[in-house]
Design a protein around this motif. Structure first.
Motif, PDB file in Angstrom:
ATOM      1  N   LEU A 129       0.841  -1.188   0.000  1.00 22.10           N
ATOM      2  CA  LEU A 129       0.000   0.000   0.000  1.00 22.10           C
ATOM      3  C   LEU A 129       0.885   1.251   0.000  1.00 22.10           C
ATOM      4  O   LEU A 129       2.103   1.173   0.118  1.00 22.10           O
ATOM      5  CB  LEU A 129      -0.927  -0.018   1.207  1.00 22.10           C
ATOM      6  CG  LEU A 129      -1.834  -1.249   1.312  1.00 22.10           C
ATOM      7  CD1 LEU A 129      -2.772  -1.111   2.500  1.00 22.10           C
ATOM      8  CD2 LEU A 129      -2.623  -1.473   0.032  1.00 22.10           C
ATOM      9  N   SER A 130       0.248   2.385  -0.138  1.00 19.77           N
ATOM     10  CA  SER A 130       0.993   3.646  -0.213  1.00 19.77           C
ATOM     11  C   SER A 130       1.594   3.994   1.137  1.00 19.77           C
ATOM     12  O   SER A 130       1.307   3.376   2.167  1.00 19.77           O
ATOM     13  CB  SER A 130       0.057   4.771  -0.668  1.00 19.77           C
ATOM     14  OG  SER A 130      -0.519   4.464  -1.916  1.00 19.77           O
ATOM     15  N   GLY A 131       2.406   5.022   1.129  1.00 22.22           N
ATOM     16  CA  GLY A 131       2.960   5.520   2.368  1.00 22.22           C
ATOM     17  C   GLY A 131       4.390   5.063   2.590  1.00 22.22           C
ATOM     18  O   GLY A 131       4.995   4.380   1.762  1.00 22.22           O
ATOM     19  N   PRO A 275      -7.887  13.739   2.440  1.00 23.84           N
ATOM     20  CA  PRO A 275      -7.156  12.598   2.995  1.00 23.84           C
ATOM     21  C   PRO A 275      -7.365  12.467   4.498  1.00 23.84           C
ATOM     22  O   PRO A 275      -7.474  13.463   5.222  1.00 23.84           O
ATOM     23  CB  PRO A 275      -5.695  12.915   2.662  1.00 23.84           C
ATOM     24  CG  PRO A 275      -5.659  14.395   2.462  1.00 23.84           C
ATOM     25  CD  PRO A 275      -6.984  14.777   1.903  1.00 23.84           C
ATOM     26  N   GLU A 276      -7.440  11.214   4.946  1.00 17.43           N
ATOM     27  CA  GLU A 276      -7.634  10.921   6.360  1.00 17.43           C
ATOM     28  C   GLU A 276      -6.333  10.419   6.971  1.00 17.43           C
ATOM     29  O   GLU A 276      -5.453   9.906   6.267  1.00 17.43           O
ATOM     30  CB  GLU A 276      -8.737   9.872   6.522  1.00 17.43           C
ATOM     31  CG  GLU A 276     -10.095  10.340   6.033  1.00 17.43           C
ATOM     32  CD  GLU A 276     -11.152   9.251   6.125  1.00 17.43           C
ATOM     33  OE1 GLU A 276     -10.778   8.073   6.372  1.00 17.43           O
ATOM     34  OE2 GLU A 276     -12.340   9.565   5.947  1.00 17.43           O
ATOM     35  N   ALA A 277      -6.222  10.567   8.284  1.00 13.95           N
ATOM     36  CA  ALA A 277      -5.043  10.061   8.988  1.00 13.95           C
ATOM     37  C   ALA A 277      -5.064   8.539   8.957  1.00 13.95           C
ATOM     38  O   ALA A 277      -6.062   7.910   9.313  1.00 13.95           O
ATOM     39  CB  ALA A 277      -5.039  10.566  10.425  1.00 13.95           C
ATOM     40  N   GLU A 282      -0.262   6.735   4.861  1.00 12.84           N
ATOM     41  CA  GLU A 282      -0.741   6.186   3.597  1.00 12.84           C
ATOM     42  C   GLU A 282      -1.523   7.177   2.756  1.00 12.84           C
ATOM     43  O   GLU A 282      -1.196   7.419   1.581  1.00 12.84           O
ATOM     44  CB  GLU A 282      -1.613   4.952   3.871  1.00 12.84           C
ATOM     45  CG  GLU A 282      -2.249   4.356   2.632  1.00 12.84           C
ATOM     46  CD  GLU A 282      -3.202   3.215   2.956  1.00 12.84           C
ATOM     47  OE1 GLU A 282      -4.063   2.927   2.111  1.00 12.84           O
ATOM     48  OE2 GLU A 282      -3.081   2.629   4.046  1.00 12.84           O
ATOM     49  N   GLN A 283      -2.577   7.751   3.337  1.00 16.40           N
ATOM     50  CA  GLN A 283      -3.428   8.620   2.518  1.00 16.40           C
ATOM     51  C   GLN A 283      -2.779   9.968   2.243  1.00 16.40           C
ATOM     52  O   GLN A 283      -2.934  10.527   1.145  1.00 16.40           O
ATOM     53  CB  GLN A 283      -4.793   8.794   3.183  1.00 16.40           C
ATOM     54  CG  GLN A 283      -5.630   7.532   3.173  1.00 16.40           C
ATOM     55  CD  GLN A 283      -7.112   7.822   3.298  1.00 16.40           C
ATOM     56  OE1 GLN A 283      -7.555   8.963   3.214  1.00 16.40           O
ATOM     57  NE2 GLN A 283      -7.891   6.776   3.494  1.00 16.40           N
ATOM     58  N   ALA A 287      -2.148  11.586  -1.383  1.00 14.33           N
ATOM     59  CA  ALA A 287      -2.759  12.884  -1.671  1.00 14.33           C
ATOM     60  C   ALA A 287      -1.716  13.892  -2.138  1.00 14.33           C
ATOM     61  O   ALA A 287      -1.970  14.699  -3.048  1.00 14.33           O
ATOM     62  CB  ALA A 287      -3.489  13.402  -0.441  1.00 14.33           C
ATOM     63  N   ARG A 288      -0.542  13.856  -1.544  1.00 15.98           N
ATOM     64  CA  ARG A 288       0.521  14.782  -1.979  1.00 15.98           C
ATOM     65  C   ARG A 288       0.904  14.524  -3.438  1.00 15.98           C
ATOM     66  O   ARG A 288       1.145  15.456  -4.214  1.00 15.98           O
ATOM     67  CB  ARG A 288       1.748  14.643  -1.070  1.00 15.98           C
ATOM     68  CG  ARG A 288       1.579  15.278   0.310  1.00 15.98           C
ATOM     69  CD  ARG A 288       2.887  15.354   1.052  1.00 15.98           C
ATOM     70  NE  ARG A 288       3.365  14.048   1.477  1.00 15.98           N
ATOM     71  CZ  ARG A 288       3.099  13.497   2.664  1.00 15.98           C
ATOM     72  NH1 ARG A 288       2.343  14.139   3.539  1.00 15.98           N
ATOM     73  NH2 ARG A 288       3.583  12.320   2.983  1.00 15.98           N
TER      74      ARG A 288
END
Length: 355
Positions: A129-131, A275-277, A282-283, A287-288
């Motif tokens: 996943l992202s992050g 975006p949520e924490a 990850e989010q 989003a960036r």
């Protein structure tokens, strides 16, 4: 008989299940899903419904897998003591592996399940996943996998991801279930609340809808009912076919989870991203990247009522200005299916054995 592929589905949110179903349906056969809460929710795709391993409010183990009875192993994320669901879940996965003898396990996502499959002599593909996932458990899960699968565009990769991890990753944007082709209604704003977050605040969405009375607002997901409901707001709750709703929308508002972002990008919709924490940033990481590529208007804090018209106008203008070339989306689920069936597991298994 062809040996199956097992696909472990994490139960936080609903994006993991939707992604697994899209891939399994694209492959046609040969995939069995394993996860909690799958009973009656996988259509014609075979599934094993696993015991729940989540900690209930009355669970007695206060140290959650560490403390006086021993530290949690540094290679694990989740290791509570005396949890019957964890025991029965582990036994169910091991039993299925022993009986079905899968050629491969896709793990989306769980460090512990990836290690269990590896110990049971099954090659794994780990879903990244992202992050920023540079902690010890993730590093070990990545190292033990034969390959890594990222359900997002390479252009959305976090710049801090190590080059070695990037090199082992198969990027597969657009992993969504088939949705009918539909023309979007520009006056229809669709708000998508994911299962991974808390319930939506109906009063906040009522305020947003009142700020743009010429638009029809629809909210998907769990949302409280406002004391004063504007005529142009509809709370639809959970629906099975969110993809079709996104296809018909003029503009989408939601967080930065992989499932929603994949659907929005696949349908090339104007996107207002809130975006949520989430763990591992990850989010916010995704989003960036969306903002940097002009793929979404990103809002980092809840907008004032007077800001909504400007934000919606910016999102529409962004899409009219063109589509980022870096985010062209192929048929993600079909690409993953082809990749999984042609992955050279013999050579990959040798690499795993040496890792």
């Amino acid at each position: 008989m062809t040996r199956p592929i097992g696909y472990y589905v994490h139960h936080h949110g609903d994006g993991h299940r939707q992604r697994a179903l899209a891939i399994a349906e694209a492959m046609g056969e040969g995939v069995t899903l394993l996860g909690t809460g799958l009973a009656g929710r996988t259509g014609l795709v075979p599934a094993i419904d696993l015991p729940d391993d989540r900690i209930a409010a009355d669970f007695s183990d206060s140290d959650r897998g560490g403390g006086s009875r021993g530290e949690r192993p540094p290679a694990l994320h989740y290791a509570p003591f005396d949890h019957d669901g964890v025991r029965r879940r582990t036994a169910a996965i091991a039993h299925w592996i022993a009986e079905a003898q899968p050629r491969l396990m896709v793990v989306d996502v769980s460090v512990e399940v990836a290690m269990l499959a590896r110990l049971a002599s099954v090659p794994t593909v780990y879903v990244r996943l992202s992050g920023v996932r540079d902690d010890r458990p993730h590093r070990d899960a990545f190292a033990g996998a034969c390959a890594l699968l990222a359900p997002f565009h390479a252009a959305l990769e976090d710049p801090a991801t190590p080059p070695g991890t990037v090199a082992r990753t198969f990027y597969a944007p657009g992993i969504i279930r088939a949705a009918p082709v539909a023309d979007g209604d520009e006056r229809r704003i669709l708000v998508v609340l994911g299962r991974g977050g808390g319930d939506g605040d109906g009063a906040c969405w009522a305020e947003a809808a009142r700020a743009l009375p010429d638009y029809r607002w629809e909210v998907l997901g769990a949302c409280s009912v406002p004391s004063e409901m504007p005529d142009n707001l509809c709370l639809r709750g959970w629906i099975d076919d969110a993809g079709s709703a996104i296809a018909r929308a003029g503009l989408v508002i939601g967080a930065a989870g992989d499932g929603l972002v994949s659907a929005v990008l696949a349908h090339r919709k104007p996107f207002l991203c809130l975006p949520e924490a989430r763990p591992f940033d990850e989010q916010r990481s995704k989003a960036r990247r969306l903002a940097a590529l002009d793929a979404a208007v990103v809002v980092w804090a809840w907008p004032a009522a007077s800001d909504w018209p400007m934000l919606i106008a910016r999102a529409f203008a962004q899409r009219r200005a063109g589509w980022p070339a870096a985010l062209d989306t192929a048929k993600g689920a079909a690409r993953v299916g082809t990749w999984l069936t042609t992955l050279p597991l013999e050579a990959a298994s040798a690499r795993c054995a040496a890792s």
